[in-house]
Scaffold this active site. Structure first.
Site, PDB file in Angstrom:
ATOM      1  N   CYS A   1       0.743  -1.091  -0.022  1.00 55.11           N
ATOM      2  CA  CYS A   1       0.003   0.009   0.046  1.00 55.11           C
ATOM      3  C   CYS A   1       0.960   1.337  -0.057  1.00 55.11           C
ATOM      4  O   CYS A   1       0.628   2.260  -0.621  1.00 55.11           O
ATOM      5  CB  CYS A   1      -0.889  -0.034   1.337  1.00 55.11           C
ATOM      6  SG  CYS A   1      -1.965  -1.636   1.566  1.00 55.11           S
ATOM      7  N   CYS A  46     -36.619   0.069  15.396  1.00 55.55           N
ATOM      8  CA  CYS A  46     -35.829   0.196  16.421  1.00 55.55           C
ATOM      9  C   CYS A  46     -35.181   1.466  16.648  1.00 55.55           C
ATOM     10  O   CYS A  46     -35.046   2.166  17.490  1.00 55.55           O
ATOM     11  CB  CYS A  46     -34.851  -1.060  16.394  1.00 55.55           C
ATOM     12  SG  CYS A  46     -35.570  -2.558  16.631  1.00 55.55           S
ATOM     13  N   HIS A  47     -34.321   1.790  15.366  1.00 55.64           N
ATOM     14  CA  HIS A  47     -33.262   2.834  15.481  1.00 55.64           C
ATOM     15  C   HIS A  47     -33.714   4.307  15.079  1.00 55.64           C
ATOM     16  O   HIS A  47     -33.153   5.111  15.261  1.00 55.64           O
ATOM     17  CB  HIS A  47     -32.240   2.497  14.431  1.00 55.64           C
ATOM     18  CG  HIS A  47     -31.609   1.271  14.935  1.00 55.64           C
ATOM     19  ND1 HIS A  47     -30.738   0.729  15.967  1.00 55.64           N
ATOM     20  CD2 HIS A  47     -31.496  -0.028  14.176  1.00 55.64           C
ATOM     21  CE1 HIS A  47     -30.404  -0.122  15.913  1.00 55.64           C
ATOM     22  NE2 HIS A  47     -30.719  -0.861  14.916  1.00 55.64           N
ATOM     23  N   CYS A  50     -28.499  -7.786  12.577  1.00 53.15           N
ATOM     24  CA  CYS A  50     -29.602  -6.977  12.599  1.00 53.15           C
ATOM     25  C   CYS A  50     -30.639  -7.805  12.201  1.00 53.15           C
ATOM     26  O   CYS A  50     -31.919  -8.016  12.384  1.00 53.15           O
ATOM     27  CB  CYS A  50     -29.582  -5.361  12.306  1.00 53.15           C
ATOM     28  SG  CYS A  50     -29.304  -4.469  13.898  1.00 53.15           S
ATOM     29  N   CYS A  52      -7.453  -2.349  -5.085  1.00 47.65           N
ATOM     30  CA  CYS A  52      -5.827  -1.935  -5.289  1.00 47.65           C
ATOM     31  C   CYS A  52      -5.015  -3.104  -5.170  1.00 47.65           C
ATOM     32  O   CYS A  52      -3.998  -3.165  -5.873  1.00 47.65           O
ATOM     33  CB  CYS A  52      -5.422  -0.943  -4.015  1.00 47.65           C
ATOM     34  SG  CYS A  52      -5.617   0.605  -4.261  1.00 47.65           S
ATOM     35  N   CYS A  93       2.218   3.161  -3.209  1.00 46.60           N
ATOM     36  CA  CYS A  93       1.393   4.078  -3.904  1.00 46.60           C
ATOM     37  C   CYS A  93       1.023   5.389  -2.888  1.00 46.60           C
ATOM     38  O   CYS A  93       1.311   6.742  -3.331  1.00 46.60           O
ATOM     39  CB  CYS A  93       0.113   3.797  -4.514  1.00 46.60           C
ATOM     40  SG  CYS A  93       0.731   2.554  -6.071  1.00 46.60           S
ATOM     41  N   HIS A  94       0.824   4.850  -1.810  1.00 49.29           N
ATOM     42  CA  HIS A  94      -0.034   5.858  -0.808  1.00 49.29           C
ATOM     43  C   HIS A  94       0.741   6.661   0.141  1.00 49.29           C
ATOM     44  O   HIS A  94       0.368   7.202   0.951  1.00 49.29           O
ATOM     45  CB  HIS A  94      -1.102   5.401  -0.223  1.00 49.29           C
ATOM     46  CG  HIS A  94      -2.362   4.757  -1.090  1.00 49.29           C
ATOM     47  ND1 HIS A  94      -2.963   5.518  -1.984  1.00 49.29           N
ATOM     48  CD2 HIS A  94      -2.679   3.367  -1.467  1.00 49.29           C
ATOM     49  CE1 HIS A  94      -3.972   4.790  -2.459  1.00 49.29           C
ATOM     50  NE2 HIS A  94      -3.864   3.578  -2.368  1.00 49.29           N
ATOM     51  N   CYS A 127     -35.651  -1.438  10.036  1.00 48.37           N
ATOM     52  CA  CYS A 127     -34.338  -0.634  10.861  1.00 48.37           C
ATOM     53  C   CYS A 127     -34.871   0.457  11.653  1.00 48.37           C
ATOM     54  O   CYS A 127     -34.779   0.578  12.725  1.00 48.37           O
ATOM     55  CB  CYS A 127     -33.616   0.022   9.611  1.00 48.37           C
ATOM     56  SG  CYS A 127     -32.771  -1.163   8.440  1.00 48.37           S
ATOM     57  N   ARG A 130     -22.717  -6.276  10.835  1.00 48.58           N
ATOM     58  CA  ARG A 130     -23.639  -5.850  11.992  1.00 48.58           C
ATOM     59  C   ARG A 130     -24.934  -5.846  11.320  1.00 48.58           C
ATOM     60  O   ARG A 130     -25.970  -6.079  11.737  1.00 48.58           O
ATOM     61  CB  ARG A 130     -23.152  -4.507  12.350  1.00 48.58           C
ATOM     62  CG  ARG A 130     -24.019  -3.562  13.376  1.00 48.58           C
ATOM     63  CD  ARG A 130     -24.188  -4.514  14.785  1.00 48.58           C
ATOM     64  NE  ARG A 130     -25.528  -5.352  14.630  1.00 48.58           N
ATOM     65  CZ  ARG A 130     -25.884  -5.919  15.608  1.00 48.58           C
ATOM     66  NH1 ARG A 130     -25.414  -5.985  16.820  1.00 48.58           N
ATOM     67  NH2 ARG A 130     -26.942  -6.513  15.583  1.00 48.58           N
TER      68      ARG A 130
END
Lengths: 283, 109
Positions: free
Chosen positions: A99, A202-203, A244, A136, A102-103, A199, A240
């Site tokens: 990595c 609940c959220h 859920c 990449c 290049c970076h 979703c 995650r």
């Protein structure tokens, strides 16, 4: 030289340290005494009154969990960031590149986490961090792609998040990304599973209420990847999501599926204005 | 040697004589308990850090026995009274015989 003066104070083996400053619900999150994190702010305009204020999941956690995130030494996720830093500098693949070739340093990608997922004009699709990392690896390094939810990938996304900490999440929802975003929004408000929960049930409707013994958060993803104490490891956004949807007793979508990419863009946009916080500590 | 084992410690760089300083240590280690089985039902052999010590200028500060129930990446935080400038030396002992070491100097002025 009174060597006898050297001793271990009584009862000092503390797993959850008695930290001097406990963080209250309204206290700011400052990491390492330096990085200020916006954990509460006005909701972005597109939420159109659904929420008045957006809150990082950090504000819902207990003092002990909150404190773990205030110092990188106490944040167990930083072990994985260290591992990713090693990987960053490791030459791999047929092109003899790492990595870093290049970076340079990971800091050069500060801000990347804040604006992904985003439209990739070349590919003609919305891309997440994982897709950029694997592109990449396969195209530039000639190395094998990492598993979306594998340890290497989760480590790398933790490193990418860590260099953007404190920067406001600002994913684009207009232009070519609008179609994907709309799809994500529809998913967010669609009820899934035998429990018929979206979703939003609940959220959005019930955040800060108890779900069993736990406070529901707003389901923001500004702090991912998150170190979950129950998993003693990093958890990716898509993992995650899968958890859920499984909990609604539905057949879930796969990690890395177009559905979850759309949902990730939409959920990220609900947190536009919060700071990038990952890797975070959650229960 | 177990994979990806990396010790890290945090000790203040300086202190006043007799000051009680807080020391934090963390080592990345799988701490395989020996109680788990792999997908084919075979027991995964125990592989843990079984002892951790900290010495200051050759004198022992703390000596800990670790047991299999201790979770992955063991973290210890403890306090020590520092009478003089010197060096804290930290040693972790692995089941497989490996020894991991780290040290950190502290100046009393």
């Amino acid at each position: 030289m009174r060597k006898a003066a050297l001793h271990v104070a009584a009862g000092v083996l503390t797993l959850a340290a008695a930290a001097p400053a406990l963080a209250g619900e309204n206290d700011p999150l400052i990491i390492n005494g330096q990085i200020e994190i916006t954990t509460r702010t006005a909701a972005p305009a597109h939420l159109d009154g659904h929420l008045s204020e957006i809150r990082s999941g950090w504000t819902f956690r207990t003092d002990e969990t909150q404190v773990m995130q205030m110092d990188d030494f106490d944040n167990p996720a930083m072990i994985y960031v260290d591992a990713a830093t090693d990987a960053w500098n490791t030459v791999e693949g047929s092109a003899d590149k790492s990595c870093a070739s290049c970076h340079e340093g990971p800091e050069s990608l500060a801000g990347f986490r804040a604006t992904t997922p985003k439209w990739n004009a070349e590919a003609g699709a919305v891309w997440t961090q994982e897709m950029y990392v694997n592109n990449c690896r396969t195209e530039r390094m000639g190395a094998e792609a990492w598993d979306w939810n594998g340890q290497d990938m989760r480590n790398m996304t933790a490193l990418l998040a860590s260099v953007s900490r404190g920067m406001p999440v600002n994913v684009a929802i207009d232009g070519p990304a609008a179609e994907t975003w709309e799809k994500g929004r529809e998913m967010y408000y669609t009820r899934f599973g035998q429990l018929e929960l979206s979703c939003a049930n609940c959220h959005e409707d019930n955040y800060d209420n108890l779900i069993r013994a736990d406070h529901l958060s707003q389901g923001q993803i500004n702090a991912f990847p998150a170190y979950r104490l129950k998993d003693t490891n990093l958890v990716s956004v898509h993992n995650r999501f899968r958890g859920c949807i499984r909990d609604t007793r539905a057949a879930t979508f796969a990690v890395g599926s177009p559905e979850f990419i759309a949902l990730e863009l939409y959920v990220a946009s609900r947190g536009n204005g919060l700071s990038v916080e990952g890797p975070s500590v959650r229960n | 040697m177990a994979d990806n084992v990396k010790p890290r410690v945090r000790v203040p760089k300086s202190a006043s004589a007799g000051e009680v300083v807080t020391i934090k240590t963390l080592i990345s280690h799988a701490m395989e308990s020996g109680q788990r089985k792999d997908s084919s039902g075979n027991v995964i052999p125990r592989s843990i850090i079984n002892r951790f010590t900290c010495d200051f200028n050759g004198q022992n500060v703390i000596d800990i026995t670790l047991e299999p129930a201790i979770s992955t990446n063991p973290y210890f935080e403890f306090e020590a009274t520092v009478p003089e400038s010197g060096e804290f030396k930290f040693t972790w002992y692995d089941d497989d015989g490996s020894v991991y070491e780290d040290s950190q100097a502290i100046t009393v002025g």
